[in-house]
Design an enzyme around this catalytic site. Sequence first.
Site, PDB file in Angstrom:
ATOM      1  N   THR A  27       0.801  -1.094   0.077  1.00  0.00           N
ATOM      2  CA  THR A  27      -0.004   0.169   0.014  1.00  0.00           C
ATOM      3  C   THR A  27       0.846   1.169  -0.044  1.00  0.00           C
ATOM      4  OG1 THR A  27      -0.024   0.370   2.498  1.00  0.00           O
ATOM      5  CG2 THR A  27      -1.803  -1.139   1.245  1.00  0.00           C
ATOM      6  N   VAL A  86       7.624  -2.510   6.977  1.00  0.00           N
ATOM      7  CA  VAL A  86       7.672  -1.026   6.874  1.00  0.00           C
ATOM      8  C   VAL A  86       8.304  -0.442   5.451  1.00  0.00           C
ATOM      9  CG1 VAL A  86       8.569   1.275   8.053  1.00  0.00           C
ATOM     10  CG2 VAL A  86       8.107  -0.915   9.441  1.00  0.00           C
ATOM     11  N   LYS A  87       7.554   0.178   4.972  1.00  0.00           N
ATOM     12  CA  LYS A  87       7.914   0.913   3.728  1.00  0.00           C
ATOM     13  C   LYS A  87       8.670   2.075   3.845  1.00  0.00           C
ATOM     14  CE  LYS A  87       5.644   0.762  -0.824  1.00  0.00           C
ATOM     15  NZ  LYS A  87       4.369   0.631  -1.527  1.00  0.00           N
ATOM     16  N   VAL A  88       9.855   2.167   3.286  1.00  0.00           N
ATOM     17  CA  VAL A  88      10.858   3.384   3.589  1.00  0.00           C
ATOM     18  C   VAL A  88      11.196   3.885   2.289  1.00  0.00           C
ATOM     19  CG1 VAL A  88      12.792   4.310   4.640  1.00  0.00           C
ATOM     20  CG2 VAL A  88      11.510   2.360   5.620  1.00  0.00           C
TER      21      VAL A  88
END
Length: 220
Positions: A27, A86-88
């Site tokens: 997402t 965790v999207k970074v």
Amino acid sequence: MKFFIDTASLTQIREAHALGVLDGVTTNPSLMAKEGISGDEQVLKHYVDICSIVDGDVSAEVISTDLNGMLAEGERLAALHPNITVKVPMTRDGVKAIKTFSGKGIKTNCTLVFSAGQALLAAKAGATYVSPFIGRLDDVSTDGIQLIEQIRTIYDNYGMTTQVLAASIRHPMHIIHCAEVGADVATCPLSAILALFDHPLTTIGLEKFLADHRKAQAAH
């Protein structure tokens, strides 16, 4: 190759899951906004709702652009559910955050990757996934699939365990090409996954089998 669905729609996630081929979800803030999800508490609850449907990694993106903000957000997201990744973003502070998260056993997805050099940095920092945006590269007359192949070669050269997650997939042939060059994951809109089912010869063949069956039944 794993299939992730790129959406925040619970309806589409359930539909993809019902197919029996779904391995995870990605997402981003744009997809959340598209579903009318806003406000920190609502967004966090939505991530938990997604995790309750899918038994696989769910990428949840940080909004902060500074290191301290990313670390605080990432820890809060990771605490929501064991499946949260965790999207970074691929920035200097993003790579620093990935290194910190990696040391704490928090899964990460380095997003907005457009070069092999960026992918190499993310892997060196310990990213779980790296997300090259192949469709956006195609949009500017650059071969997105070639980038996937290049990253795959570099990772294999050095035994890097970061998974190549092909993102910004636009159509079913993107999925096929990603599989050909060894992407670990393809994250797709539901429409691209469903399009893999379709072939005119399958439709024609099934219609003929059924027509022959009806004729045989009528003969009796």
